[in-house]
Design a protein around this motif. Sequence first.
Motif, short mmCIF file in Angstrom:
data_model
loop_
_atom_site.label_atom_id
_atom_site.label_comp_id
_atom_site.label_asym_id
_atom_site.label_seq_id
_atom_site.Cartn_x
_atom_site.Cartn_y
_atom_site.Cartn_z
N VAL A 162 -0.25 3.37 -5.21
CA VAL A 162 0.89 3.15 -4.14
C VAL A 162 1.35 4.36 -3.83
CG1 VAL A 162 2.80 1.90 -3.28
CG2 VAL A 162 0.96 0.82 -4.70
N ALA A 163 1.64 5.53 -4.94
CA ALA A 163 2.52 6.47 -4.66
C ALA A 163 1.85 7.38 -3.61
CB ALA A 163 2.80 7.25 -5.95
N THR A 164 0.53 7.43 -3.62
CA THR A 164 -0.34 8.26 -3.00
C THR A 164 -0.55 7.69 -1.72
OG1 THR A 164 -2.19 7.58 -3.75
CG2 THR A 164 -1.30 9.48 -4.81
N GLY A 165 -0.89 6.37 -1.48
CA GLY A 165 -1.27 5.58 -0.27
C GLY A 165 -0.18 4.55 0.43
N GLY A 166 0.85 4.52 -0.23
CA GLY A 166 1.85 3.59 0.25
C GLY A 166 1.42 2.15 -0.23
N LEU A 167 2.19 1.40 0.14
CA LEU A 167 2.13 -0.30 -0.06
C LEU A 167 0.87 -0.59 0.64
CD1 LEU A 167 5.37 -1.93 0.45
CD2 LEU A 167 4.19 -1.59 -1.88
N GLY A 168 0.22 -0.05 1.69
CA GLY A 168 -0.74 -0.41 2.52
C GLY A 168 -2.26 -0.29 1.58
N ALA A 169 -2.16 0.56 0.53
CA ALA A 169 -3.30 0.76 -0.32
C ALA A 169 -3.43 0.01 -1.52
CB ALA A 169 -3.14 2.37 -0.94
N SER A 170 -2.31 -1.07 -1.63
CA SER A 170 -2.31 -2.08 -2.67
C SER A 170 -3.61 -2.89 -2.84
CB SER A 170 -1.18 -3.19 -2.41
OG SER A 170 -1.47 -4.00 -1.36
N PRO A 171 -4.43 -3.13 -1.56
CA PRO A 171 -5.76 -3.72 -2.08
C PRO A 171 -6.80 -3.03 -3.11
CG PRO A 171 -5.34 -3.89 0.35
CD PRO A 171 -4.19 -3.15 -0.41
N LEU A 172 -6.44 -1.81 -3.53
CA LEU A 172 -7.30 -1.24 -4.24
C LEU A 172 -6.86 -1.66 -5.78
CD1 LEU A 172 -7.11 2.57 -3.11
CD2 LEU A 172 -9.08 0.94 -2.87
N LEU A 173 -5.94 -2.22 -5.84
CA LEU A 173 -5.34 -2.79 -7.30
C LEU A 173 -6.00 -3.81 -7.53
CD1 LEU A 173 -1.37 -2.56 -6.91
CD2 LEU A 173 -2.76 -0.99 -7.80
#
Length: 408
Positions: A162-173
């Motif tokens: 998230v620090a690199t891609g923002g909350l929009g990257a959360s699906p990677l979690l």
Amino acid sequence: MPGPRDDPRVSTKRNRAITLMSLGHACVDVYQGAVAALVPYFVAERAYSHAAASGVVLAASLLSSVVQPLFGALTDRWAMPWLLPLSALTGGAGVALSGVMDSYALTLAVVAVSGIGVAAYHPEAARAARDAAHGSHTAMGWFSLGGNVGFALAPLLVAAVVATGGLGASPLLVVPAVVGAALCAAAVRSAGGRGAVAGQGVGAGPDDWASFLRLSGAIVCRSVVFVGLSAFVSLYIRQRTGGDDVAGTAALCVLYAGGAVGTVAGGRLADRYGRLAVVRHAYVLTVLAVAGVVLVPGPALYLFVALASAGLYVPFSLHITLGQDYLPGRTGTASGVTLGLTVSVGGLAAPVIGALADATSLRTALVPLIVLPALGRLLLCGLREPAQPGQGAPTPGSSGGRPRAKSV
């Protein structure tokens, strides 16, 4: 004639199953720590107030802890090994979706779903791990260690994504959940798909509710101390040593790293000296260690944080197996309470500690944490070592010790 735990084939099978379950446990418990780790990003990107951010954490942790005994009751009636991979995927999916929801209500909903997935996992996993461990407390220690490692790694995983891609990257979690589901499925296959028959537990004999409730009270005391230190030790260390954020973070790392050592050590010590003896000594150590944290100034605080971590984590897996053996007919319920409900009570105490700190000082607010493990130790007085799988009830006057089992 050697017993089943002396058979190298049984030992190898046990080790493989416990290793897989420990790794799966780590993948699932990432999502216990991930919600709190996401809070700063919710505040920064969505301008959530602190109260709104706290609501997200409560939606996951409180609901998870409360419903966990309900899943335990279900697993007491039916063996559900299929629940392990399904719950891993559910726990991960909720957190993965939380960053892309476009409303606060939907964010709460998906985080709550994640909490339900985590709740569904633990009772069946704890019972399956106990079954695969063949009575080895060391093996159960490794299983518990997996969860502790996952919880500790959660902030690093969230920061990396998230620090690199923002909350929009959360699906990677969701990636740890997929890996965890595969590991859980492999663990079930490795253990031969075994599960307790509905209505039966790991031990024999009647349920000892009086002992179980006293044990649960002691676990609540432990939980409040752990939650209080986890929430405030970083800030407290900075205040007491005059250090910066690095000093506070280092203290938190000591608290968690000591837990990794303590969880495994607890299982090994219990195999040698008996569970209750180890748990009682751990609570005494916690009293002394927390007193040192509150009263001793300077860099020596780090030593007492490490000792407090050991005292809090050494009995962690032993609480689970003791609870299961006090309720041999309801091992799922026992697992749900010892892993879930008692922890939620500790979480509810954190705002009380914070309010007391606001009214007085953080040091004053931490003083009650010295008394709580002493109260827990008193609750443990008079408890006797319950019968374990394959053993009869302890003879009167026995210390609860048992021959040392082979380690994982």
